[in-house]
Design an enzyme around this catalytic site. Structure first.
Site, PDB file in Angstrom:
ATOM      1  N   SER A 186       0.810  -1.215   0.000  1.00  0.00           N
ATOM      2  CA  SER A 186       0.000   0.000   0.000  1.00  0.00           C
ATOM      3  C   SER A 186       0.842   1.264   0.000  1.00  0.00           C
ATOM      4  O   SER A 186       0.469   2.269  -0.610  1.00  0.00           O
ATOM      5  CB  SER A 186      -0.946   0.008   1.205  1.00  0.00           C
ATOM      6  OG  SER A 186      -1.802  -1.114   1.174  1.00  0.00           O
ATOM      7  N   HIS A 232       0.717   4.083   4.642  1.00  0.00           N
ATOM      8  CA  HIS A 232       0.013   4.768   3.566  1.00  0.00           C
ATOM      9  C   HIS A 232       0.514   6.197   3.389  1.00  0.00           C
ATOM     10  O   HIS A 232       0.848   6.613   2.270  1.00  0.00           O
ATOM     11  CB  HIS A 232      -1.484   4.782   3.864  1.00  0.00           C
ATOM     12  CG  HIS A 232      -2.123   3.437   3.697  1.00  0.00           C
ATOM     13  ND1 HIS A 232      -3.485   3.267   3.653  1.00  0.00           N
ATOM     14  CD2 HIS A 232      -1.602   2.193   3.567  1.00  0.00           C
ATOM     15  CE1 HIS A 232      -3.772   1.987   3.501  1.00  0.00           C
ATOM     16  NE2 HIS A 232      -2.627   1.317   3.468  1.00  0.00           N
TER      17      HIS A 232
END
Length: 288
Positions: A186, A232
């Site tokens: 991610s 993230h």
């Protein structure tokens, strides 16, 4: 019976030209570039007439290689994207075979990195939520499949690979500093989101759709439990910085500046890990 020698050439007569590479062969064809006589074996077709092998090689060196908008070599097929997809899938297959062993040795674990297990900074970015869960790898690989080829064609394969790996490393460093344990691509994917926005802005495209995509995913990062916001956001920030350095580098010193940006980001990330201890809490489970 004795043979008579050939008569001497008449005054003013010219010698028959021979190939400059094969002196025993007569020829009346000359290279269109250097005017040297060439035989059929040495003729190379050109736009007009024929050229000798040396002139063809010299001409090929003078032809400038086609480049992408931002200075990379033209990409015929997004091979780096496919390679990254394959590596992520193979890593997930290894989790299916031996989940505990793979995660214990290769997941991003802050304390493990602090103790010298540096490989976790990269290997953790190729692992995903352990089986039987599959939504995590499906989402990330779908995003890579959709975004990757376009960015690779715009940036070139080498720059795209650097962007992906530095974004992945940026996510892992953020986990090291502010988290504990996590797996997933991610961080790299969020770096690609940021790069897509930067590239779109640079080319004058409407980037509102990309901005909405980033905004929705950032909100989900904080709303959905069990998600590593550190990974993230770390990947998002590093992806934006690297992409900006790649696409806004002035044409005159483009390659030097692009390499410099990538090198500075890499050194900064390494220094953060080597000079600062992890600030995470004791691990309570793997985040994605």
């Amino acid at each position: 019976m004795t043979s008579q020698p050939p008569p001497p050439p008449q005054p003013g007569a010219q010698a028959v030209p021979t190939c400059y590479r094969h002196p025993e062969r007569e020829t009346y064809v000359r290279c269109q570039r250097c005017a040297r006589p060439i035989c059929p074996d040495c003729m190379r077709e050109a736009a007009v007439g024929h050229q000798c092998p040396e002139c063809v090689q010299e001409g090929n060196r003078e032809v400038r290689q086609a480049r992408t908008t931002f200075g990379g070599a033209v990409v015929a097929a997004p091979r780096v994207t496919w390679a990254l997809l394959a590596l992520n899938v193979l890593a997930y297959a290894a989790e299916v075979v031996n989940q505990n062993e793979v995660l214990q040795r290769f997941a991003m674990y802050s304390l493990g990195v602090h103790m010298g297990e540096w490989w976790r900074l990269i290997t953790g970015a190729f692992l995903h939520s352990p089986p039987p869960s599959f939504w995590h790898i499906l989402f990330n690989m779908w995003a890579l499949y959709v975004i990757g080829p376009e960015l690779e064609r715009r940036l070139g394969s080498a720059r795209f690979a650097a962007l992906y790996l530095l974004s992945a490393l940026g996510g892992s460093v953020a986990i090291y500093l502010f988290g504990t344990v996590a797996v997933g691509a991610s961080g790299a994917i969020y770096g690609l989101f940021a790069a897509l926005f930067v590239v779109s802005r640079k080319l004058g495209y409407d980037a509102r759709g990309v901005l909405w995509l980033i905004g929705i995913n950032v909100v989900l990062t904080f709303v959905v439990p069990g998600i590593s916001w550190q990974g993230h956001l770390g990947g998002l920030v590093i992806g934006a910085l690297v992409a900006a350095g790649f696409v806004y580098a002035p044409r005159g010193n483009r390659v030097l500046i692009q390499v410099g940006v990538a090198a500075v980001v890499l050194v900064a990330l390494v220094l953060l890990v080597t000079t600062l201890p992890p600030y995470g809490f004791p691990p309570v489970g793997i985040r994605t």
